[in-house]
Scaffold this motif. Sequence first.
Motif, PDB file in Angstrom:
ATOM      1  N   LYS A 187      -8.357  20.112  20.925  1.00 61.19           N
ATOM      2  CA  LYS A 187      -8.346  21.526  20.575  1.00 61.19           C
ATOM      3  C   LYS A 187      -7.547  22.341  21.595  1.00 61.19           C
ATOM      4  O   LYS A 187      -7.267  21.887  22.701  1.00 61.19           O
ATOM      5  CB  LYS A 187      -9.774  22.069  20.486  1.00 61.19           C
ATOM      6  CG  LYS A 187     -10.680  21.299  19.538  1.00 61.19           C
ATOM      7  CD  LYS A 187     -10.121  21.244  18.127  1.00 61.19           C
ATOM      8  CE  LYS A 187     -11.148  20.719  17.145  1.00 61.19           C
ATOM      9  NZ  LYS A 187     -10.790  19.505  16.446  1.00 61.19           N
ATOM     10  N   ASN A 188      -7.215  23.583  21.233  1.00 63.16           N
ATOM     11  CA  ASN A 188      -6.444  24.441  22.135  1.00 63.16           C
ATOM     12  C   ASN A 188      -7.157  24.633  23.467  1.00 63.16           C
ATOM     13  O   ASN A 188      -6.524  24.687  24.523  1.00 63.16           O
ATOM     14  CB  ASN A 188      -6.190  25.801  21.488  1.00 63.16           C
ATOM     15  CG  ASN A 188      -5.258  25.712  20.300  1.00 63.16           C
ATOM     16  OD1 ASN A 188      -5.337  24.782  19.503  1.00 63.16           O
ATOM     17  ND2 ASN A 188      -4.363  26.676  20.156  1.00 63.16           N
ATOM     18  N   LEU A 189      -8.470  24.777  23.413  1.00 62.92           N
ATOM     19  CA  LEU A 189      -9.305  24.761  24.605  1.00 62.92           C
ATOM     20  C   LEU A 189     -10.152  23.503  24.509  1.00 62.92           C
ATOM     21  O   LEU A 189     -11.180  23.482  23.830  1.00 62.92           O
ATOM     22  CB  LEU A 189     -10.181  26.012  24.692  1.00 62.92           C
ATOM     23  CG  LEU A 189     -11.123  26.078  25.894  1.00 62.92           C
ATOM     24  CD1 LEU A 189     -10.338  26.136  27.202  1.00 62.92           C
ATOM     25  CD2 LEU A 189     -12.072  27.279  25.791  1.00 62.92           C
ATOM     26  N   GLY A 190      -9.702  22.453  25.165  1.00 67.82           N
ATOM     27  CA  GLY A 190     -10.352  21.157  25.024  1.00 67.82           C
ATOM     28  C   GLY A 190     -11.009  20.698  26.307  1.00 67.82           C
ATOM     29  O   GLY A 190     -10.462  20.860  27.401  1.00 67.82           O
ATOM     30  N   ALA A 191     -12.169  20.106  26.175  1.00 67.70           N
ATOM     31  CA  ALA A 191     -12.854  19.501  27.314  1.00 67.70           C
ATOM     32  C   ALA A 191     -12.296  18.098  27.541  1.00 67.70           C
ATOM     33  O   ALA A 191     -11.372  17.661  26.863  1.00 67.70           O
ATOM     34  CB  ALA A 191     -14.358  19.452  27.053  1.00 67.70           C
ATOM     35  N   CYS A 192     -12.871  17.387  28.497  1.00 68.67           N
ATOM     36  CA  CYS A 192     -12.514  15.985  28.729  1.00 68.67           C
ATOM     37  C   CYS A 192     -13.615  15.106  28.132  1.00 68.67           C
ATOM     38  O   CYS A 192     -14.139  14.191  28.770  1.00 68.67           O
ATOM     39  CB  CYS A 192     -12.331  15.724  30.219  1.00 68.67           C
ATOM     40  SG  CYS A 192     -10.915  16.583  30.928  1.00 68.67           S
ATOM     41  N   GLY A 193     -13.945  15.422  26.909  1.00 69.69           N
ATOM     42  CA  GLY A 193     -15.036  14.779  26.187  1.00 69.69           C
ATOM     43  C   GLY A 193     -15.495  15.755  25.130  1.00 69.69           C
ATOM     44  O   GLY A 193     -14.788  16.706  24.801  1.00 69.69           O
ATOM     45  N   ASP A 194     -16.696  15.552  24.609  1.00 69.19           N
ATOM     46  CA  ASP A 194     -17.204  16.454  23.577  1.00 69.19           C
ATOM     47  C   ASP A 194     -17.748  17.745  24.177  1.00 69.19           C
ATOM     48  O   ASP A 194     -18.187  17.785  25.335  1.00 69.19           O
ATOM     49  CB  ASP A 194     -18.308  15.768  22.771  1.00 69.19           C
ATOM     50  CG  ASP A 194     -17.750  14.860  21.683  1.00 69.19           C
ATOM     51  OD1 ASP A 194     -16.824  15.294  20.976  1.00 69.19           O
ATOM     52  OD2 ASP A 194     -18.240  13.723  21.550  1.00 69.19           O
ATOM     53  N   GLY A 195     -17.748  18.784  23.366  1.00 65.39           N
ATOM     54  CA  GLY A 195     -18.306  20.066  23.768  1.00 65.39           C
ATOM     55  C   GLY A 195     -18.165  21.065  22.645  1.00 65.39           C
ATOM     56  O   GLY A 195     -17.322  20.907  21.762  1.00 65.39           O
ATOM     57  N   LEU A 235     -20.384  19.029  33.767  1.00 68.47           N
ATOM     58  CA  LEU A 235     -19.015  18.627  34.110  1.00 68.47           C
ATOM     59  C   LEU A 235     -18.002  19.203  33.115  1.00 68.47           C
ATOM     60  O   LEU A 235     -16.930  19.680  33.508  1.00 68.47           O
ATOM     61  CB  LEU A 235     -18.900  17.103  34.151  1.00 68.47           C
ATOM     62  CG  LEU A 235     -19.440  16.418  35.401  1.00 68.47           C
ATOM     63  CD1 LEU A 235     -19.474  14.908  35.192  1.00 68.47           C
ATOM     64  CD2 LEU A 235     -18.587  16.755  36.617  1.00 68.47           C
ATOM     65  N   GLN A 236     -18.341  19.160  31.831  1.00 66.01           N
ATOM     66  CA  GLN A 236     -17.431  19.708  30.827  1.00 66.01           C
ATOM     67  C   GLN A 236     -17.297  21.221  30.981  1.00 66.01           C
ATOM     68  O   GLN A 236     -16.199  21.781  30.825  1.00 66.01           O
ATOM     69  CB  GLN A 236     -17.906  19.350  29.419  1.00 66.01           C
ATOM     70  CG  GLN A 236     -18.012  17.870  29.143  1.00 66.01           C
ATOM     71  CD  GLN A 236     -16.684  17.127  29.315  1.00 66.01           C
ATOM     72  OE1 GLN A 236     -15.619  17.728  29.352  1.00 66.01           O
ATOM     73  NE2 GLN A 236     -16.749  15.818  29.434  1.00 66.01           N
ATOM     74  N   ALA A 237     -18.391  21.894  31.273  1.00 62.33           N
ATOM     75  CA  ALA A 237     -18.341  23.340  31.478  1.00 62.33           C
ATOM     76  C   ALA A 237     -17.449  23.693  32.663  1.00 62.33           C
ATOM     77  O   ALA A 237     -16.673  24.658  32.609  1.00 62.33           O
ATOM     78  CB  ALA A 237     -19.754  23.887  31.686  1.00 62.33           C
ATOM     79  N   ALA A 238     -17.541  22.901  33.724  1.00 66.95           N
ATOM     80  CA  ALA A 238     -16.710  23.154  34.905  1.00 66.95           C
ATOM     81  C   ALA A 238     -15.229  23.014  34.568  1.00 66.95           C
ATOM     82  O   ALA A 238     -14.389  23.815  35.010  1.00 66.95           O
ATOM     83  CB  ALA A 238     -17.094  22.193  36.029  1.00 66.95           C
ATOM     84  N   ILE A 239     -14.907  22.004  33.777  1.00 63.54           N
ATOM     85  CA  ILE A 239     -13.508  21.799  33.358  1.00 63.54           C
ATOM     86  C   ILE A 239     -13.052  22.927  32.441  1.00 63.54           C
ATOM     87  O   ILE A 239     -11.938  23.450  32.570  1.00 63.54           O
ATOM     88  CB  ILE A 239     -13.366  20.430  32.674  1.00 63.54           C
ATOM     89  CG1 ILE A 239     -13.604  19.308  33.682  1.00 63.54           C
ATOM     90  CG2 ILE A 239     -11.988  20.279  32.028  1.00 63.54           C
ATOM     91  CD1 ILE A 239     -13.801  17.938  33.060  1.00 63.54           C
ATOM     92  N   LEU A 240     -13.922  23.332  31.520  1.00 63.74           N
ATOM     93  CA  LEU A 240     -13.577  24.413  30.601  1.00 63.74           C
ATOM     94  C   LEU A 240     -13.396  25.736  31.327  1.00 63.74           C
ATOM     95  O   LEU A 240     -12.566  26.572  30.917  1.00 63.74           O
ATOM     96  CB  LEU A 240     -14.654  24.541  29.521  1.00 63.74           C
ATOM     97  CG  LEU A 240     -14.691  23.399  28.491  1.00 63.74           C
ATOM     98  CD1 LEU A 240     -15.971  23.462  27.662  1.00 63.74           C
ATOM     99  CD2 LEU A 240     -13.472  23.458  27.582  1.00 63.74           C
ATOM    100  N   ASN A 241     -14.144  25.955  32.398  1.00 63.69           N
ATOM    101  CA  ASN A 241     -13.958  27.175  33.183  1.00 63.69           C
ATOM    102  C   ASN A 241     -12.547  27.249  33.757  1.00 63.69           C
ATOM    103  O   ASN A 241     -11.948  28.329  33.834  1.00 63.69           O
ATOM    104  CB  ASN A 241     -14.985  27.236  34.321  1.00 63.69           C
ATOM    105  CG  ASN A 241     -16.353  27.675  33.842  1.00 63.69           C
ATOM    106  OD1 ASN A 241     -16.469  28.463  32.914  1.00 63.69           O
ATOM    107  ND2 ASN A 241     -17.401  27.164  34.477  1.00 63.69           N
ATOM    108  N   VAL A 242     -12.007  26.106  34.149  1.00 65.27           N
ATOM    109  CA  VAL A 242     -10.627  26.060  34.642  1.00 65.27           C
ATOM    110  C   VAL A 242      -9.653  26.308  33.496  1.00 65.27           C
ATOM    111  O   VAL A 242      -8.756  27.155  33.578  1.00 65.27           O
ATOM    112  CB  VAL A 242     -10.322  24.701  35.315  1.00 65.27           C
ATOM    113  CG1 VAL A 242      -8.827  24.598  35.663  1.00 65.27           C
ATOM    114  CG2 VAL A 242     -11.178  24.511  36.559  1.00 65.27           C
TER     115      VAL A 242
END
Length: 377
Positions: A187-195, A235-242
Amino acid sequence: MNKIPPLDLSQQYKLIAQEVSLAVGKVLASGYYIGGSEVEQFEQQFGEYIGVSECIGCNSGTDALFLALRALDIGPGDEVIVPAFTFIATAEVVSAVGATPVFVDIEANTFNLDVDQVKSAITSQTKAIIPVHLFGQSVNMTRLMAIAQTHHLAVIEDCAQATGATWDGQKVGCIGDIGCFSFFPTKNLGACGDGGAVTTNDQAIAAKMRMIKDHGQSSKYNSAVVGINSRLDTLQAAILNVKLRYLDQWNAQRSHIARRYHQLLGAVPGLTVPQELPDGQSVWNQYTVRVEHRSTDLIFDRNVVRAQLAERGISTMVYYPVPLHLQSLYQNLDYQPGQFPVAEQLSQEVLSLPIFPELTTVQQDCVIYAIKDCLSQ
């Protein structure tokens, strides 16, 4: 031969590797891997980005849709209107809560729900409409919301492919009653896994979704309803914040690439480029063209063109080869071939070309030249 993929997440990672590593390292060092400040920060910032007061992180876009339906008390005996042309999850969750999906055809120029056909699909059992902002472009929400309000129906926006897209200046996900987002890596805003996430301005609905996603607990170890376990991992939230900080920039780059495709492929015989509606701004999660289907001429055949592009190292995707009303899952609903002719035709014609923010002009020119060559033979 330099291969051109439909999406290259490794290029995106290279640009933000240091920031992502720092964010992930901070979470790992903290020892707190469920919930916490990173999830709270993302929910707050993403809610502000969309323009809503409430945002709830969850495990996936599919869970987001499920939570929305459950929070609206939709279940057995109810009907929910969904487009016949989209990913199975949109209808699947309706079935999962015990309700019945009612399919509606789509527009040939936008791939989105044909709002003109929604009225005729409404019955006394209809409780909600799920417009899917497919491939990154918003449904005509002005007209759809008017219909929904007249018939007292809830609107659940499926924004899985359209994070950041707008309709009449508003972000999708804040226009209907509930917005549902996927952060699957593509997705345009994608995690490094599901979210995923759900958004709303209704505090009561938000409270129900928070309870349902946490085993139905109204307080710790006290479950008031049957719930599920649907967390957005720390972990996914931290990546998405970036990544959220870069989303508008990446969407702008996608729009630039889409405009070049428009300009350079718009006049190719046998090919139809997607149309962007004047009141909307697409974020081009996919750039999907139509290869005119002519059974007597193999040049004009999506699968033949796709195979020829693959021989040149250009990867494409087909979203979606089987409309929902013809899926074996829904044979019991007695839909017939020919019932939704636009969805059925497009399922034979659609071809999604490479598009991602880091796609170079040289790569794009290779795609454009190859398509023109394939369709001129």
